[in-house]
Design an enzyme around this catalytic site. Structure first.
Site: not given
Ligand code: IPM
Ligand code: MN
Ligand code: NAD
Length: 354
Positions: A250, A246, A189, A222, A145
């Site tokens: 970061d 991922d 998790k 977490d 949908y």
């Molecule tokens: C990374 C990026 C990619 C991922 C995205 C852009 C799809 O964030 O390489 O870390 O999540 O793998």
């Molecule tokens: Mn990433």
């Protein structure tokens, strides 16, 4: 003279600024080590999409296949939905070449200030090993949908015993090769996700039993996010699923001072296919075109590529040159508090290479 064919996809945004800088460094390495890098540039990405309606041509994988390695900048454009660009370029390459080990080191270089209060240079030295082909990124699911009020979206994770076991084993082997803290931390998790993450935890215990000399730790994601901030110096190799890896990479990138220092390798450890090397960061549209993007993440990724191509000395020299520039502290892009340009930083690295 040995020739390596390098498939180059600069991509979008700052990708087009950092990749030429990494090539400059590789050209210098080639001179010093009497090898040739035959760069094969592919103009794939958002501009290709605007022109042809797709991020890369239909035969793209076949074109990349013969390469010894792939160097990638970044993918993503403000005027195209991210799921279109990324599922049209980066993610299919990782899967097509079964680059199941995404290796993302995080080292706090002496001379660089972490945003955390305590850590000093050298005290953060970890690597996030991310499963790179399945898990939450499997792209299984669909809409029902679509665009109607009762719309339903289903996105299924896929965790296979084979996929989980091989990435966990890779993490243990890496902890042995690194020969540092000899510790592997597994991230799940399983308190909430009682199927996939339980399989992961069980597999982790099974594999760990085969590595009695490696210390292990199992954290919920977490708590891991908190502990990356609270005790970053305690981590050595951290292994997690595609999505958790991922997100955590970061965090590990910013605690070493900048996204602009975070390198990565998408490896096919079995060497059946080309592996791909790219910075962790994206196309950074907020700073694209200004000539101020930090090229070091991409240069360090090129260093990881040299290691994979078994040019161990050259890889070490690139890493040392970057470390020396950071230790000097004079030539830095704004993300590290400096006012130098992308090009000036690369020039400083090339000079350190000698
Ligand atoms: C990374 C990026 C990619 C991922 C995205 C852009 C799809 O964030 O390489 O870390 O999540 O793998
Ligand atoms: Mn990433
Ligand atoms: P981003 O990594 O592009 O940028 C996040 C922040 O970090 C921005 O403020 C940016 O200016 C800064 N930054 C990143 N790299 C830097 C560098 N080398 N030097 C100095 N500052 C740097 O993440 P985002 O803003 O969430 O994503 C932008 C686009 O990139 C989106 O389309 C996203 O989907 C895509 N993306 C692609 C990849 C990839 O190609 N591997 C990775 C992440 C995001």
């Amino acid at each position: 003279m040995k020739t390596f064919t390098i498939g180059v996809i600069a991509g979008d945004g700052v990708g087009t600024e950092v990749v030429p800088q990494a090539k400059r460094v590789l050209e210098r390495v080639a001179q010093k080590h009497s090898v040739t890098f035959a760069f094969q540039d592919f103009d794939w990405g958002a501009d290709h999409f605007f022109r042809w309606g797709r991020m890369m041509p239909a035969g793209a994988i076949d074109l990349l296949q013969p390469c010894d390695a792939i160097l990638l900048g970044a993918v993503g454009h403000p005027q195209i939905p991210d799921h279109t660009t990324l599922n049209g370029l980066l993610l299919p390459i990782r899967r097509a070449f079964d680059q199941f080990a995404n290796v993302r080191p995080a080292y706090l270089y002496p001379g660089v200030q972490s945003p955390l209060a305590r850590p000093k240079g050298g005290e953060i030295d970890m690597v996030v090993v991310r499963e790179n082909t399945e898990g939450e990124y499997a792209q299984v699911g669909g809409f029902v949908y679509q665009h109607q009020p009762e719309e339903v979206a289903i996105q299924t994770s896929v965790f296979t015993r084979r996929g989980v076991e091989r990435i966990i084993r890779f993490a243990f082997e890496l902890a042995i090769r690194r020969n540092k803290k000899k510790r592997v931390t597994s991230i799940t998790k399983s308190n909430a996700q009682g199927h996939s993450m339980v399989l992961w935890d069980r597999t982790f215990r099974d594999v760990a039993a085969q590595y009695p000399d490696i210390e292990t730790e199992s954290l919920l994601v977490d708590a891991a996010a908190m502990n990356f901030i609270r005790r970053p110096e305690s981590f050595d190799v951290v292994v997690g699923s595609n999505l958790f890896g991922d997100i955590l990479s970061d965090i590990s990138a910013i605690i070493i001072g900048s996204m602009g220092l975070a390198a990565s390798a998408n490896l096919d450890p079995l060497r059946r296919f080309p592996s791909m090397f790219e910075p962790v960061h994206g196309s950074a549209p907020d700073i694209a075109g200004k000539g101020i993007v930090n090229p070091l993440a991409t240069i360090l990724s090129a260093g990881m590529m040299l290691e994979h191509l078994e040019m161990t000395d050259a890889a070490q020299q690139v890493e040392s040159a970057v470390a020396a520039v950071l230790a000097d502290g004079n030539v830095r892009t704004p993300d590290l508090g400096g006012s130098s340009s992308t090009e000036e930083v690369t020039t400083a690295v090339v000079e350190k290479l000698g």
